[in-house]
Design an enzyme around this catalytic site. Structure first.
Site, short mmCIF file in Angstrom:
data_model
loop_
_atom_site.label_atom_id
_atom_site.label_comp_id
_atom_site.label_asym_id
_atom_site.label_seq_id
_atom_site.Cartn_x
_atom_site.Cartn_y
_atom_site.Cartn_z
N ASN A 19 102.25 -73.24 -21.90
CA ASN A 19 103.36 -72.49 -21.31
C ASN A 19 103.31 -71.09 -21.90
O ASN A 19 102.33 -70.70 -22.54
CB ASN A 19 104.70 -73.21 -21.55
CG ASN A 19 105.06 -73.35 -23.02
OD1 ASN A 19 104.77 -72.47 -23.83
ND2 ASN A 19 105.68 -74.45 -23.36
N LYS A 182 110.43 -77.57 -11.12
CA LYS A 182 110.47 -76.48 -12.10
C LYS A 182 109.06 -76.10 -12.52
O LYS A 182 108.26 -77.00 -12.80
CB LYS A 182 111.28 -76.93 -13.32
CG LYS A 182 111.43 -75.87 -14.39
CD LYS A 182 112.34 -76.37 -15.49
CE LYS A 182 111.61 -77.25 -16.49
NZ LYS A 182 112.50 -77.84 -17.51
N LYS A 184 106.45 -73.11 -14.76
CA LYS A 184 106.41 -72.18 -15.89
C LYS A 184 106.27 -70.74 -15.39
O LYS A 184 105.55 -70.49 -14.42
CB LYS A 184 105.24 -72.52 -16.81
CG LYS A 184 105.31 -73.91 -17.42
CD LYS A 184 106.47 -74.04 -18.38
CE LYS A 184 106.52 -75.41 -19.04
NZ LYS A 184 107.73 -75.59 -19.87
N ALA A 214 110.87 -70.10 -18.71
CA ALA A 214 110.18 -68.94 -19.29
C ALA A 214 109.74 -69.16 -20.72
O ALA A 214 109.03 -68.32 -21.28
CB ALA A 214 111.08 -67.71 -19.20
N ASN A 215 110.17 -70.27 -21.34
CA ASN A 215 109.81 -70.53 -22.74
C ASN A 215 109.97 -69.27 -23.61
O ASN A 215 109.09 -68.92 -24.39
CB ASN A 215 108.40 -71.11 -22.84
CG ASN A 215 108.33 -72.49 -22.20
OD1 ASN A 215 107.89 -72.63 -21.05
ND2 ASN A 215 108.78 -73.50 -22.90
N GLU A 239 115.15 -70.86 -17.07
CA GLU A 239 115.28 -71.60 -18.34
C GLU A 239 114.74 -70.80 -19.51
O GLU A 239 113.67 -70.19 -19.40
CB GLU A 239 114.51 -72.92 -18.18
CG GLU A 239 114.58 -73.85 -19.37
CD GLU A 239 114.01 -75.23 -18.99
OE1 GLU A 239 114.28 -75.69 -17.86
OE2 GLU A 239 113.29 -75.81 -19.80
N GLU A 265 117.12 -76.75 -25.27
CA GLU A 265 116.13 -77.73 -25.73
C GLU A 265 115.67 -77.47 -27.16
O GLU A 265 115.09 -78.34 -27.79
CB GLU A 265 114.92 -77.76 -24.78
CG GLU A 265 114.06 -76.51 -24.85
CD GLU A 265 112.83 -76.60 -23.94
OE1 GLU A 265 113.01 -76.51 -22.72
OE2 GLU A 265 111.72 -76.76 -24.46
N HIS A 322 116.33 -82.20 -21.85
CA HIS A 322 114.92 -81.78 -21.81
C HIS A 322 113.96 -82.96 -21.94
O HIS A 322 114.27 -83.95 -22.61
CB HIS A 322 114.69 -80.81 -22.98
CG HIS A 322 113.26 -80.54 -23.33
ND1 HIS A 322 112.66 -81.06 -24.46
CD2 HIS A 322 112.31 -79.79 -22.73
CE1 HIS A 322 111.42 -80.63 -24.52
NE2 HIS A 322 111.18 -79.87 -23.48
MG LIG Z 1 111.84 -75.83 -21.22
#
Ligand SMILES: [Mg+2]
Length: 388
Positions: A19, A182, A184, A214-215, A239, A265, A322
């Site tokens: 990610n 969803k 990435k 989007a981590n 996210e 998360e 999560h």
């Molecule tokens: Mg996530």
């Protein structure tokens, strides 16, 4: 209840996905089996730790397993909630407040194995045990035993950022009955990400059926510009736009974005959850809370987070945990959360749901099999073979 034994194995979960923040090449997780004895006999409970935070074997063997095993007198509680709260106090003996780090994941995986064992000892699926002992909120429009469910995927794979692949994954996920998909973002150029996103939206035929994760890639001024562009698409949610503990930056996102924000998360305790809700600028009824209780001291601590949130105007339907744990599926269906995440790609421990769960029209209907159902999820269950 007596604890007869607790065993942990570290499981390699390496894959060629990534990610915006990490590669999963060297990822590991912990599989835990606990055996308990109650008035009804002996029962084994299975717990599996979360994706993205590595295994917890060292902490479990050094501190948390010995604390449980050393209680020879047995542990009591009038309800499952009280029983697990008493277990929690034993696990947290001589642990200082704050600095939650990795220990919250060690406690979380052990605690979820115990929930599996206790539900089996009551001859109930965990969702029914939670409905009985915690209660179902009823505010997500579904009866106990059912939950909304969505598929997540769209990872960056080695050598590929292909929009066609993302479109295919979107179609497959929605075609398999998941409610939304969803993918990435933030791990490629903005042009590539927008192309991937447009392909997903086109495949779904609706931007509201697409969320992005989007981590934490969108800190700083460039990130704000990129977020603003994504905000115009009308997605289901964005996210973790920024660092999970940067509440000031998150509050800025809440003010500037009309798209719902999903985060949580990487929030691992009741105290961290309170800080998020007080200072993160999040909007009850709009934004989503994704605390992963297997990483965050287990279901006992999660119920405390939910109680806090409810006093601040949040509803249980705002909670969408999560990762795709079987235990999270049961929590969502048992107490009435906003939904369940599961990995879209087939194969791997977080892929799909147990074989006895029916997924249709965006809803997962759980069975009456006692426990959390890991035994009915072959890809996951095979990781426990050494322990059983
Ligand atoms: Mg996530």
């Amino acid at each position: 209840m007596k604890i007869i034994s607790v065993e942990e194995r570290t499981i390699p979960l390496g894959s060629d996905t990534a990610n915006a923040a990490i590669s999963f090449q060297n990822m590991t997780a912990s599989a835990v089996v606990v055996e308990i004895e109650t008035g009804r006999g002996r029962f084994k409970g299975l717990g599996f730790s979360s994706y993205g935070r590595y295994s917890h074997g060292g902490l479990l063997r050094e501190r948390f397993i010995p604390r449980l095993i050393n209680i020879t007198s047995g542990i009591s509680g009038e309800t499952s909630i009280q029983l697990l709260a008493n277990v929690w106090d034993i696990l947290m003996t001589n642990e200082k407040e704050g600095g939650h780090g990795e220990r919250s994941g060690a406690v979380g995986v052990l605690e979820t194995a115990l929930w599996d064992a206790i539900a089996k000892s009551e001859d109930l699926p965990l969702w029914a045990l939670l409905e009985r002992d915690v209660g179902h909120s009823g505010d997500n429009g579904l009866p106990a035993g059912k939950t909304a469910i969505y598929a997540s995927g769209g990872h960056y794979r080695s050598g590929s950022s292909d929009a066609t692949e993302v479109a295919e994954e979107t179609k497959q996920s929605l075609g398999a009955g998941y409610g939304w998909f969803k993918l990435k973002v933030g791990g490629a150029t903005q042009a590539i990400d927008i192309a991937r996103l447009e392909a997903a939206v086109q495949a779904a035929e609706s931007s509201s059926l697409i969320a992005v994760d989007a981590n934490c890639a969108y800190g700083g001024e460039t990130g704000a510009t990129q977020l603003n562009e994504i905000d115009q698409i009308g997605l289901r949610w964005i996210e973790e736009p920024v660092d999970p503990l940067d509440y000031l930056a998150l509050a800025g996102c809440s003010q500037s974005l009309k798209t719902p924000i999903a985060t949580g998360e990487n929030i691992f305790s009741q105290a961290d959850s309170r800080n998020l809700l007080h200072y993160g600028g999040l909007r009850p009824g709009i934004d989503k809370l994704q605390m992963d209780f297997v990483l965050a001291y287990g279901l006992t601590e999660y119920l405390r987070m939910i109680a806090d949130a409810e006093t601040l105007g949040w509803s249980r339907r705002d909670f969408v945990p999560h990762a795709g744990h079987q235990v999270a599926l049961h929590a969502a269906a048992g107490i009435g959360l906003g939904g369940h995440e599961t990995a879209a790609v087939s194969g791997g421990p977080f892929s799909r749901v147990s074989d006895d769960t029916v997924v249709q029209d965006g809803i997962a209907s759980l069975s009456d099999t006692p426990g959390t159902g890991i035994e009915n999820k072959p890809e996951l269950f095979k990781l426990f073979q050494d322990l059983l």
